[in-house]
Scaffold this motif. Structure first.
Motif, PDB file in Angstrom:
ATOM      1  N   HIS A  88       0.871  -1.199   0.000  1.00  0.00           N
ATOM      2  CA  HIS A  88       0.000   0.000   0.000  1.00  0.00           C
ATOM      3  C   HIS A  88       0.894   1.231   0.000  1.00  0.00           C
ATOM      4  O   HIS A  88       1.489   1.581   1.020  1.00  0.00           O
TER       5      HIS A  88
ATOM      6  N   HIS B 212       1.546   5.394  -1.733  1.00  0.00           N
ATOM      7  CA  HIS B 212       1.194   6.568  -2.546  1.00  0.00           C
ATOM      8  C   HIS B 212       2.466   7.144  -3.149  1.00  0.00           C
ATOM      9  O   HIS B 212       3.366   7.565  -2.406  1.00  0.00           O
TER      10      HIS B 212
ATOM     11  N   MET C  88      -1.201   3.191  -5.107  1.00  0.00           N
ATOM     12  CA  MET C  88      -2.562   3.712  -4.956  1.00  0.00           C
ATOM     13  C   MET C  88      -2.927   4.642  -6.116  1.00  0.00           C
ATOM     14  O   MET C  88      -2.078   5.379  -6.631  1.00  0.00           O
TER      15      MET C  88
ATOM     16  N   HIS D 227      -4.630  -0.586   5.758  1.00  0.00           N
ATOM     17  CA  HIS D 227      -4.152   0.191   6.910  1.00  0.00           C
ATOM     18  C   HIS D 227      -5.084   0.091   8.123  1.00  0.00           C
ATOM     19  O   HIS D 227      -5.673   1.086   8.545  1.00  0.00           O
TER      20      HIS D 227
ATOM     21  N   ASP E  42       1.477   2.659   3.527  1.00  0.00           N
ATOM     22  CA  ASP E  42       0.606   3.831   3.344  1.00  0.00           C
ATOM     23  C   ASP E  42       1.426   5.117   3.401  1.00  0.00           C
ATOM     24  O   ASP E  42       0.925   6.163   3.827  1.00  0.00           O
TER      25      ASP E  42
HETATM   26 ZN    ZN Z   1      -3.302   5.093   1.562  1.00  0.00          ZN
END
Ligand code: ZN
Ligand code: NCD
Length: 343
Positions: free
Chosen positions: A13, A15, A39, A174, A247
């Motif tokens: 996960h 970004h 993502m 998450h 994340d």
């Molecule tokens: Zn995220």
């Protein structure tokens, strides 16, 4: 000095943003992780296979010379996602999942799903093609307390969804609560979860340590200490339904240090080292390889990576901020030490 070696890990996960921001953050991930689930919450969002493949090309072009890193692409689910797009995603070989943002739940989610019941045909196509649904598990109802939004989402949305689609693979992304960990543990193996390093290391006290701390604000928001402990027990339990997802979510400093600051914590600069800290604190370093390098690949039906990384217990200082295109960003632990280092 303590040191240990694990199979090269993956980040399930992440970004990466785009343009100059992408070029600024990608080397941190590529240095540590062999692959990452990327993502799709760009502006505009990555809603089609065509957009996902173009984004993948931009990521590959932004890699430092000699880096070996594979971006695993995702589609952004909307009320209007067509079953044909899901079939095309599977056929592409490079789109590995579909992300479900409840509209309004988090950063760049305004184009997200207004009611998951509207996505029936797309979800049936995902069941048919074995494409996992990645879930941002928070209700957006303003009447629900922000610290309860994950728990209420599981009751109201996720449990019925998993029951309605018996062939659907689901990752609750998450996770931040004991209730989420218990839900996934009790669910069939087609349901899994990712856990961030910051939710293993920080409780909500970190949001208010000596004053308001915008760089500790992320969504789902940090929870009370008993939840952090439940997450740490879960991540270190050796259960294959829980795996690493940082994340890492970079935002320019000025967009977080403002009267309505963005949600997101940047952790890619220490993306595996911070997990080593958390697992070491729990006396469970021997469980890190499964969590970081095996269970995610197993869930996604991908091979485990070739190659290894070695970590040593050696502190290093995190800069106060780092370049982020024309901006700067404040990474997790800015101005402090991280206790583990890649050798
Ligand atoms: Zn995220
Ligand atoms: C993420 C972002 O900035 O894109 N922010 C965050 O707080 N985690 C979005 C998300 O994953 O919710």
């Amino acid at each position: 000095m303590k040191r240990f070696t694990i199979i090269r890990p993956d980040d399930w996960h992440l970004h990466l943003r785009d343009g100059a921001h992408l070029r600024a953050v990608l080397p941190d991930t590529a240095r540590r992780f062999a692959r990452a689930i990327v993502m799709p919450n760009l502006k505009p969002p990555v809603t089609t296979v065509k957009l996902a493949l173009a984004y993948r090309d931009r990521i590959l072009a932004a890699l430092p010379a000699g880096a070996r890193f594979e971006p695993l692409m995702t589609l952004y689910l909307t009320d209007g996602t067509l079953p044909g797009e899901i079939a095309a995603a599977r056929a592409s070989g490079t789109v590995h999942a579909v992300k479900y943002y409840p509209a309004g739940a988090t950063t760049h989610s305004d184009a997200g799903v207004t009611d998951i019941a509207k996505c029936g045909p797309a979800l049936e196509a995902m069941e048919k093609h074995g494409l996992p649904l990645l879930v941002h598990g928070e209700v957006t109802d303003p009447d629900v307390d922000v610290f309860d939004r994950e728990r209420v989402f599981i009751e109201r949305v996720l449990a019925p969804l998993v029951a309605r689609h018996p062939g659907l693979k689901v990752v609750l992304e998450h996770i931040t609560t004991r209730e989420a960990a218990e839900f996934v543990r009790a669910a069939p193996p087609r349901v899994a979860a990712t856990i961030t390093a910051h939710h293993l290391l920080l409780s909500r006290n970190a949001l208010f340590a000596g004053g308001v701390r915008p760089h500790h604000f992320c969504l789902p928001v940090l929870k009370r200490e008993s939840h952090r402990q439940a997450l740490l027990r879960t991540a270190t339990s050796g259960h294959p339904g829980f795996f690493l997802g940082t994340d890492s979510a970079p935002h320019a400093r000025q967009t977080k240090e403002t009267d309505c600051g963005c949600a997101g914590i940047y952790s890619a600069h220490a993306g595996i080292e911070l997990y080593a800290e958390a697992f070491a604190a729990a006396g469970a370093l021997d469980r890190l390889e499964g969590f970081a390098s095996r269970y995610g690949a197993q869930f996604y039906g991908l091979p485990v990576n070739a190659g290894t990384i070695t970590l040593a217990e050696e502190s290093w200082p995190v800069p106060a901020d780092i370049p982020f295109g024309a901006d700067r960003l404040v990474p997790l632990r800015a101005g402090e030490q991280v206790k583990w280092k890649i050798v």
